[in-house]
Design an enzyme around this catalytic site. Structure first.
Site, PDB file in Angstrom:
ATOM      1  N   HIS A 128     -27.408  11.953  13.551  1.00 22.66           N
ATOM      2  CA  HIS A 128     -26.329  10.983  13.339  1.00 22.66           C
ATOM      3  C   HIS A 128     -26.311  10.425  11.917  1.00 22.66           C
ATOM      4  CE1 HIS A 128     -29.445   7.873  14.459  1.00 22.66           C
ATOM      5  NE2 HIS A 128     -28.785   7.183  13.536  1.00 22.66           N
ATOM      6  N   ASP A 158     -30.751  14.754  18.467  1.00 24.29           N
ATOM      7  CA  ASP A 158     -30.459  13.838  17.364  1.00 24.29           C
ATOM      8  C   ASP A 158     -31.386  14.093  16.180  1.00 24.29           C
ATOM      9  OD1 ASP A 158     -29.046  11.867  16.011  1.00 24.29           O
ATOM     10  OD2 ASP A 158     -30.358  10.253  16.692  1.00 24.29           O
ATOM     11  N   SER A 233     -33.032   4.716  10.591  1.00 25.62           N
ATOM     12  CA  SER A 233     -32.814   5.970  11.321  1.00 25.62           C
ATOM     13  C   SER A 233     -33.262   7.167  10.495  1.00 25.62           C
ATOM     14  CB  SER A 233     -31.333   6.122  11.676  1.00 25.62           C
ATOM     15  OG  SER A 233     -30.944   5.174  12.630  1.00 25.62           O
TER      16      SER A 233
END
Length: 495
Positions: A128, A158, A233
């Site tokens: 992402h 992911d 992230s």
């Protein structure tokens, strides 16, 4: 005339003085060496308190922090037109220059983190973080900056792999996430909110977590209370040995900020995805073709089982590896290749982590009797828009990315009902829209139904493709059914 006695005395005094000086020098050197030996361990040992508790992780951080990078991405976005029919010359003749103009393209910037895993520039991050990015820039801890190439991306896990053109880079070693235990100290490293590289500390709060926030998805998260925020992230979750045990991925928060519930993708899952993306640019996963659920105490009691162990098969897909192996609804799977099955999520991840075409042995209970079943795994195919969970819905037949920037599939009565249309509506439903393509510029949205192209009915992706080929490079006239409202739109295919 001098006698010999005073001369002997003088020499004796001088010798004594020299001996005394020598002793003092030797004593000073000895003290200095003793002091240096006493201080040496202090620079190499981990600082601890009087109670024996470690008080600093500075040495670990110094060793691993250079391998954690900042990732900045850019992509173009366009807002849908409010008045798409203004592209039609028929309507524009009434408004002229007063007709609303299409919104200009905008640049969307995003921030994330990544981990260098090879000295020649391979970097692990989240899918992402780089999804849809047209430009990816990697910033190292020593202020160097590189343009990165996307090697491969895997939405179900992911995870994504980048490559920069560099050598002799600092590397973070992947640890064994299976050995991580609840209660272990964990350090999270990344660039939260763009403030710069930051290290936070917590513990492993739980293992094998599912959040349902991923797309796909094969979730087996390590949960941690080490503060994680936006920008973390793709960053590193490390243990006190300086080994990578997770790639930070998600947080659970009503406010968007850290409340101590963060999730990291285990390093063992990341290792498998990394190796496959490096080799082929994609990830292949095994599939049985069944739907299972964890055995509860009530189910176990109903089945006459002493313990609530294993998973029960609630659905077998026709033509799947499971059907060919003879699995049936109601079967209880208790072991996979001799290893006890704990829950449905772990079982699914183990199957997915096995290569398609691999033979597996399932220990099952059927009607109270134990037996073994052998199956040859099929290959997992991610579901596309509009597909049902059982995998029986047709996938999109064609993606016109080179023409209009959309994907379409036949409109079924069931999908028509979901879209609020009459079951008799015919056409092709738009399943994908490239935000930078001509269809998006014209205001076409996912879920719109194309009933005609140049006044010719279309019923399948093949009809749509043929009609667009006949149209060539000239603008095509589409009859769009948007939630029951029909409107003609002209769209010029991309050259």
């Amino acid at each position: 005339m001098k006698t010999s006695k005073p001369l002997f005395t003088s020499r004796y005094v001088r010798i004594k003085s020299w001996l005394l000086l020598l002793v003092m020098v030797l004593f000073a050197v000895s003290c200095q060496r003793a002091n240096s030996l006493a201080l040496a361990p202090a620079s190499t040992t981990v600082p601890v308190s009087a109670a024996g508790i470690q008080t600093s992780y500075a040495e670990v951080v110094k060793r691993v922090a250079p391998a954690v990078v900042t990732i900045r991405t850019q992509k173009r976005t366009r807002a849908p037109q409010q008045f798409p029919f203004m592209n039609d010359p028929f309507f524009r003749q009434f408004f002229g220059d007063r007709a609303p103009q299409p919104p200009p393209a905008q640049r969307e910037r995003a921030l994330g983190s990544g981990v260098i895993v090879t000295a020649d520039g391979y970097i692990l991050t989240n899918h992402h973080v780089v999804d849809g990015a047209e430009q990816i820039k990697v910033e190292l801890n020593d202020q160097r900056s590189f343009e990165a190439k996307l090697i491969g991306s895997d939405p179900p896990s992911d995870l994504a792999v980048l490559k920069i053109d560099a050598s002799n880079l600092p590397v973070l070693t992947l640890g064994d996430s299976d050995r991580a235990q609840v209660g272990d100290i964990a350090l999270a490293i990344g660039n939260p909110l763009g403030v710069g590289q930051t290290v936070t500390m917590g513990i492993i709060s739980a293992k094998g977590r599912q959040t349902g926030l991923s797309s796909g998805s094969f979730e087996d998260f390590l949960q941690t209370d080490a503060p994680i925020n936006q920008g973390n992230s793709g960053g590193a979750l490390i243990n006190t040995n300086g080994e990578l045990v997770g790639i930070n991925s998600q947080i659970l928060s009503p406010s968007g900020g850290s409340i101590g519930i963060g999730f990291a993708i285990p390093s063992n899952m990341a290792r498998s995805v990394l190796e496959q993306l490096q080799k082929t640019g994609k990830v292949r996963r095994g599939q049985l073709g069944i739907v299972v659920q964890t055995i509860s105490s009530d189910i176990a009691a109903n089945l006459g089982m002493k313990d609530a162990k294993g998973v029960i098969v609630s659905q077998v897909q026709p033509g799947s590896a499971a059907e060919r192996a003879g699995l049936k609804t109601g079967d209880v799977i208790t072991a996979l290749n001799g290893t006890e099955v704990v829950d449905s999520n772990t079982f699914r991840n183990h199957i997915a982590g096995t290569a398609p075409g691999t033979a597996v042995t399932l220990s099952i209970r059927r009607g109270g009797a134990a037996q073994e079943v052998k199956a040859i795994l099929g290959e997992f195919v991610p579901q596309t828009a509009g597909a049902e969970p059982n995998g029986n819905s047709p996938a999109p037949e064609n993606v016109e990315t080179g023409k209009l920037g959309i994907g379409v599939q036949p409109l079924t009565a069931e999908v028509a009902t979901q879209l609020g249309l009459d079951k008799s509506t015919q056409g092709v439903v738009v399943t994908q829209v490239d935000p930078t393509g001509p269809a998006a510029d014209a205001g076409i949205q996912q879920g719109d139904v194309i009933e005609q192209v140049n006044q010719q009915p279309v019923r399948s992706a093949a009809d749509f493709r043929t009609a667009m080929q006949r149209s060539g490079t000239r603008a095509a006239l589409l009859l769009i059914n948007h939630r029951g409202t029909r409107v003609f739109i002209t769209v010029t295919p991309a050259s």
